[in-house]
Design a protein around this motif. Sequence first.
Motif, PDB file in Angstrom:
ATOM      1  N   TYR A 389      41.784  44.617  45.403  1.00 15.69           N
ATOM      2  CA  TYR A 389      41.412  44.239  44.248  1.00 15.69           C
ATOM      3  C   TYR A 389      40.036  43.427  44.467  1.00 15.69           C
ATOM      4  CZ  TYR A 389      45.872  45.183  42.271  1.00 15.69           C
ATOM      5  OH  TYR A 389      46.980  46.167  42.040  1.00 15.69           O
ATOM      6  N   TYR A 395      43.929  43.580  38.800  1.00 14.02           N
ATOM      7  CA  TYR A 395      45.266  44.121  38.493  1.00 14.02           C
ATOM      8  C   TYR A 395      45.416  44.385  36.882  1.00 14.02           C
ATOM      9  CZ  TYR A 395      50.171  44.062  37.825  1.00 14.02           C
ATOM     10  OH  TYR A 395      51.588  44.328  37.424  1.00 14.02           O
ATOM     11  N   GLY A 416      46.374  45.281  47.388  1.00 16.32           N
ATOM     12  CA  GLY A 416      45.571  45.773  46.436  1.00 16.32           C
ATOM     13  C   GLY A 416      46.264  46.892  45.458  1.00 16.32           C
TER      14      GLY A 416
END
Length: 431
Positions: A389, A395, A416
């Motif tokens: 991320y 997210y 991630g």
Amino acid sequence: MQEKTPFGWADEIWLMGIWKNSPSSKKIAETMPTLRPGYESVKSKIEPGDVYGSPYAIYEYKPDPIITEKDNLTEIYEWFQSKNKKLILDFVPNHMAIDSPMVSSNPNSFLLANDTLEIKNTFVHPNGNRYFYGKDPYFDGWTDTIQWDFSNPEVEDLQMNILLDIAKQCDGVRCDMAMLPLPDVFEMTHGRRSVFRWEKVIRTIKEEFPHFKFYAEVYWGLESRLLALGFDATYDKQLYDFFLHQNLGGAMDRLQKQSNLGQIRFLENHDEERAKHCFGDRGKTYFSLLSAYPNTILFYDGQELGLSKKIPVQMIRTDEEPIHFDTYSYYERALSVIQKRSKEMDYIDVPYSEFNNQSIFCRLLISENQRELFIWNPNDHICSGWIPYQNEIIYQKELKDIVSGNVFSQEKKEDGMYYLLNPNELQWFTF
């Protein structure tokens, strides 16, 4: 279903077959046996008027009567401007129709076959001269066309005058086989040195029409040369061929090159087979890859419907082909995303991990309104791993894949975003 056209998405519309068609080209097209199978593949019963002649055997640069009865395109151009769309038209630098009035008014501007041995690829004009058909170095001539003589300096002036008139009626030209007037290409084709200078022609037009665009249909690795001469963008046939021949490594290398070259990328056009015919469902992956870069995409009429039959350019009426609804749904999603992009875009290649240390294509396309993540597996086996991320990739509980339409639930992990891709699978997400 919405309207069956990408018109709303497109910034520029290229209209083919606008210019006045040649009666001789029509007659040749109707009677040439080698063209008949192509007609019969798209029309169950050939009727008078179905075959009209080639739009690349231009009689003169005036609107064809089937388009408008007026002697210019000003009214049509104004309509495009009212829709905030750019109008692109064809310019064919290499040749005119064999019966063009320009041959009578400028008999020495077309390539004469002076040697009695020069019979192949020639014809005798009603003015008594023997001329060459228009051609390229690798194939016999197009028998409904006459070759401009680029060793004659008058041709450059004649074509500039044609282009100055065209530039009053549209926003740019797609120059058919734009490499053929180049000095060495013309010499390789006809044994005579061209004195035609694209750089002067383009500069002259842009001095009066600064925003006028020159797009080149070009092959044989001559793209960068034409860009250096002033063209705004050129066909990227190499990427198309990588897709066509399943050279995914070559496609990966080309897509990852950091290049400022103006590229026009496509999956089909009037010269190639339909994308649905060539690529099947892989066409979704390949169009998504074209969309992962801020280049120009050439989108051919009917591509979004999944049509699979190539229409000969000489035909103006064919049987209707059924719509492929899965393909239509994909393009509806893809074009909706593309339409939301801002004019200015940037991209970055995103870091990732892959469990077996395999290379994948992982790109983030950034515009003012959205972020688009493209993940593609060019390998012949499954690839999976993590994408960290970051500011641009945040997210989300659910991610909808533009390609398949599937929705993936996500768990927030420190590693991630997890991905798993089958061979030649691409996923396209927006944030």
